[in-house]
Design a protein around this motif. Structure first.
Motif, mmCIF file in Angstrom:
data_model
loop_
_atom_site.group_PDB
_atom_site.id
_atom_site.type_symbol
_atom_site.label_atom_id
_atom_site.label_comp_id
_atom_site.label_asym_id
_atom_site.label_seq_id
_atom_site.Cartn_x
_atom_site.Cartn_y
_atom_site.Cartn_z
ATOM 1 N N HIS A 1 1.614 0.378 -4.032
ATOM 2 C CA HIS A 1 1.533 0.785 -2.629
ATOM 3 C C HIS A 1 1.162 2.259 -2.487
ATOM 4 O O HIS A 1 1.103 2.779 -1.374
ATOM 5 N N ALA A 2 0.903 2.903 -3.625
ATOM 6 C CA ALA A 2 0.425 4.286 -3.599
ATOM 7 C C ALA A 2 -0.740 4.453 -4.570
ATOM 8 O O ALA A 2 -0.962 5.540 -5.091
ATOM 9 N N GLY A 3 -1.476 3.374 -4.791
ATOM 10 C CA GLY A 3 -2.502 3.368 -5.824
ATOM 11 C C GLY A 3 -3.894 3.642 -5.316
ATOM 12 O O GLY A 3 -4.127 4.558 -4.522
ATOM 13 N N PHE A 4 -4.831 2.807 -5.760
ATOM 14 C CA PHE A 4 -6.257 3.040 -5.517
ATOM 15 C C PHE A 4 -6.765 2.232 -4.321
ATOM 16 O O PHE A 4 -6.498 1.034 -4.207
ATOM 17 N N ALA A 5 -7.536 2.913 -3.466
ATOM 18 C CA ALA A 5 -8.184 2.203 -2.362
ATOM 19 C C ALA A 5 -9.251 1.248 -2.877
ATOM 20 O O ALA A 5 -9.477 0.187 -2.285
ATOM 21 N N ARG A 6 -9.900 1.605 -3.982
ATOM 22 C CA ARG A 6 -11.053 0.826 -4.438
ATOM 23 C C ARG A 6 -10.693 -0.605 -4.828
ATOM 24 O O ARG A 6 -11.559 -1.482 -4.790
ATOM 25 N N ASP A 7 -9.441 -0.857 -5.220
ATOM 26 C CA ASP A 7 -9.052 -2.231 -5.546
ATOM 27 C C ASP A 7 -7.943 -2.738 -4.626
ATOM 28 O O ASP A 7 -7.265 -3.705 -4.937
ATOM 29 N N LYS A 8 -7.798 -2.045 -3.475
ATOM 30 C CA LYS A 8 -6.810 -2.442 -2.468
ATOM 31 C C LYS A 8 -5.417 -2.570 -3.089
ATOM 32 O O LYS A 8 -4.707 -3.561 -2.906
ATOM 33 N N GLY A 9 -5.037 -1.528 -3.798
ATOM 34 C CA GLY A 9 -3.707 -1.513 -4.390
ATOM 35 C C GLY A 9 -3.470 -2.644 -5.371
ATOM 36 O O GLY A 9 -2.367 -3.185 -5.446
ATOM 37 N N GLY A 10 -4.489 -2.991 -6.139
ATOM 38 C CA GLY A 10 -4.353 -4.053 -7.130
ATOM 39 C C GLY A 10 -4.551 -5.452 -6.598
ATOM 40 O O GLY A 10 -4.556 -6.415 -7.382
ATOM 41 N N ASN A 11 -4.744 -5.602 -5.297
ATOM 42 C CA ASN A 11 -4.953 -6.942 -4.741
ATOM 43 C C ASN A 11 -6.260 -7.567 -5.212
ATOM 44 O O ASN A 11 -6.387 -8.797 -5.249
#
Length: 266
Positions: free
Chosen positions: A146-156
Motif C-alpha cells: 500500500h506504499a509501493g509502486f504505481a507502475r504495478d498498482k501496488g502489486g495488483n
C-alpha cells in the motif's frame, strides 16, 4: 479449530480475493494489538464512541472502510484512494504535492481523520466515522504494497501462482500468507503477542503517517520482495511471512500511539 472454520480457511485459499490491505483478519489483529496499549482514558472514549455498534470493539470496526465498497459505494468510491500512497518510484520518500494531490492518499487521510477524531466539538457521528477510518488506515499504511509502486498498482498487476492457485502479489500479502498458516484469529493474536514488541514512541498530532508509509515502502524495495518468476516456491512465503508479522506488530503499536494522542488527553 472447528470443521467449519477449517473449511472457510481452506476455501479462502482457492477463491480469488479482493485487494484489501491485510484482509479482515489482518485488520482485526492490528486493532486488537492496539487495544493492548491504550490508556484507560483512551479506552473510555472509544467505548463511548462504539456504543451501539454491532460489534463494539476496535476489531469489530477494523474492516469497515473496506466494506464501504459494498455497503456505501458512493463513500467507498470517494475514499478509495485513501487506502494507499505510491512512493516506490521516488526512493520511498514522501512528498505531499507530488504523491498526494488533494489529500487523497493514506498519509493525509490518517492525518485528517485523526484531527476529526480528536476534536471534541465535532458531532459524535463524525468522530465515530473518523475512528473507523483511523483504525483501518493505520493498518493499510503498514501493508508494504500500500506504499509501493504505481507502475504495478501496488502489486495488483503482478500475477503469481502459489500451491497451484493463481493470485497476485498484493493479495498474497493481504491475506494468502496469513491464511496459509491455518491459525484462527485467537491463535494469531496470541502468537503476535509473543513477538518482540516495538517500543512505543509518543505520537504527536498529526501522527507520523508519512514515516510509516516510507518504512513500508522500503520493505517493497528490498531484494527478493518481487519474486523472479510467477510460480512461487514455499521458500518465498517462509522468508516473507515473518516480515508481514512484524508489520502487523508495528501497525498495532502505531495505532495505539495515534489513538492515545487523539483521545487520551481528554
Amino acid at each position: 479449530m472447528n470443521r467449519i472454520l477449517f473449511f472457510l480457511l481452506a476455501t479462502a485459499l482457492l477463491l480469488p480475493a479482493p485487494a484489501f490491505a491485510w484482509g479482515a483478519l489482518g485488520h482485526r489483529l492490528v486493532a486488537s494489538l492496539a487495544w493492548d496499549d491504550l490508556t484507560p482514558a483512551t479506552r473510555r472514549q472509544i467505548n463511548a464512541l462504539l456504543a451501539g455498534e454491532p460489534e463494539p470493539t476496535l476489531a469489530g470496526i477494523a474492516s469497515w472502510a473496506d466494506d464501504l465498497r459494498d455497503n456505501d459505494p458512493v463513500l467507498g468510491k470517494k475514499t478509495a484512494r485513501w487506502h494507499y500512497v505510491n512512493i516506490g518510484e521516488h526512493d520511498c520518500e514522501y512528498d505531499l504535492p507530488r504523491d498526494c494531490p488533494g489529500g487523497n492518499c493514506v498519509v493525509e487521510a490518517i492525518r485528517a481523520q485523526t484531527a476529526i477524531l480528536s476534536d471534541q466539538r465535532r458531532p459524535r457521528a463524525e468522530r465515530l466515522q473518523a475512528l473507523k477510518f483511523v483504525v483501518h488506515f493505520v493498518g493499510d499504511a503498514h501493508q508494504p504494497l500500500h506504499a509501493g509502486f504505481a507502475r504495478d498498482k501496488g502489486g495488483n498487476d503482478i500475477q503469481v501462482n502459489w500451491n497451484g492457485n493463481g493470485t497476485n502479489l498484493h493479495t498474497l500479502w493481504d491475506s494468502r500468507m496469513l491464511v496459509s498458516t491455518r491459525r484462527d484469529e485467537a491463535a494469531w493474536l496470541a502468537y503476535l503477542r509473543t513477538l518482540p514488541r516495538p517500543g512505543i514512541a509518543p505520537v504527536n498530532l498529526p501522527p507520523p503517517a508519512a514515516r510509516w508509509a516510507e518504512q513500508s515502502c522500503r520493505v517493497v524495495t528490498q531484494p527478493g520482495f518481487y519474486p523472479p518468476r510467477a510460480r512461487l516456491q514455499q521458500s518465498y512465503v517462509d522468508q516473507h511471512l515473518p516480515i508481514a508479522e512484524k508489520q502487523l506488530r508495528l501497525a498495532g503499536v502505531a495505532l495505539a500511539g495515534t489513538l492515545n494522542a487523539a483521545l487520551g488527553r481528554h
